[in-house]
Design an enzyme around this catalytic site. Structure first.
Site, PDB file in Angstrom:
ATOM      1  N   SER A 109     -10.398  18.486 -60.006  1.00 11.56           N
ATOM      2  CA  SER A 109     -10.972  18.369 -58.665  1.00 11.56           C
ATOM      3  C   SER A 109     -10.448  19.420 -57.700  1.00 11.56           C
ATOM      4  CB  SER A 109     -10.640  16.987 -58.081  1.00 11.56           C
ATOM      5  OG  SER A 109     -11.139  15.948 -58.887  1.00 11.56           O
ATOM      6  N   VAL A 120     -14.165  15.765 -48.941  1.00  9.22           N
ATOM      7  CA  VAL A 120     -15.123  15.823 -50.035  1.00  9.22           C
ATOM      8  C   VAL A 120     -14.398  16.357 -51.259  1.00  9.22           C
ATOM      9  CG1 VAL A 120     -17.337  16.712 -50.829  1.00  9.22           C
ATOM     10  CG2 VAL A 120     -16.980  16.252 -48.387  1.00  9.22           C
ATOM     11  N   GLU A 121     -14.308  15.536 -52.277  1.00  2.00           N
ATOM     12  CA  GLU A 121     -13.720  15.924 -53.548  1.00  2.00           C
ATOM     13  C   GLU A 121     -14.860  16.375 -54.449  1.00  2.00           C
ATOM     14  OE1 GLU A 121     -11.227  13.846 -57.240  1.00  2.00           O
ATOM     15  OE2 GLU A 121     -11.618  12.701 -55.407  1.00  2.00           O
ATOM     16  N   ILE A 122     -14.759  17.600 -54.967  1.00  2.00           N
ATOM     17  CA  ILE A 122     -15.762  18.120 -55.888  1.00  2.00           C
ATOM     18  C   ILE A 122     -15.084  18.235 -57.242  1.00  2.00           C
ATOM     19  CG2 ILE A 122     -17.391  19.966 -56.367  1.00  2.00           C
ATOM     20  CD1 ILE A 122     -17.026  20.642 -53.274  1.00  2.00           C
TER      21      ILE A 122
END
Length: 126
Positions: A109, A120-122
């Site tokens: 992540s 916002v974790e991608i």
């Protein structure tokens, strides 16, 4: 009863225009208009409905405020490509690449903030 999946969630924002720009330009989401001109961000089979601060749709959360979101989105491209794209968009990476645990297993992540400072974790599954 058994819950199957998330359909949508709501973000309360200070600027629907700035939010739509960030999520479409940086994260590749589509901006959709529905039910009386309301805006949503769509991706896959999910969506994020947007509520303008002070003009929230009823019913709503007890105390909706911009910047209180903290959620994880899964990308279909390699995490190194995610990082390169974020940097090309001049988006500051708060943390990452870090190992985490997703809903169905290990993920890698990176963390960014949207215009309202939502976290916002991608992530990409290993």
């Amino acid at each position: 009863m058994k819950i199957d999946r998330v359909d949508h969630f709501v973000l309360t924002v200070t600027s629907i225009e700035a939010t739509c720009d960030f999520y479409s330009r940086v994260l590749g989401m589509n901006v959709a208009e529905f039910a009386g001109g309301r805006k949503a961000l769509t991706f896959g089979s999910q969506k994020i409905n947007l509520h303008q601060q002070g003009k929230e749709f009823e019913p709503r959360a007890q105390s909706p405020v911009p910047g209180s979101g903290d959620f994880c989105l899964i990308s279909s491209v390699p995490i190194d490509d995610v990082v390169a794209h974020l940097l090309a968009c001049d988006i500051e990476i708060i943390d990452g690449i870090v190992p985490r645990t997703g809903a169905t297993g290990p993920i890698k992540s990176v963390y960014v903030r949207d215009p309202d400072q939502n976290l916002v974790e991608i992530s990409v599954y290993d």
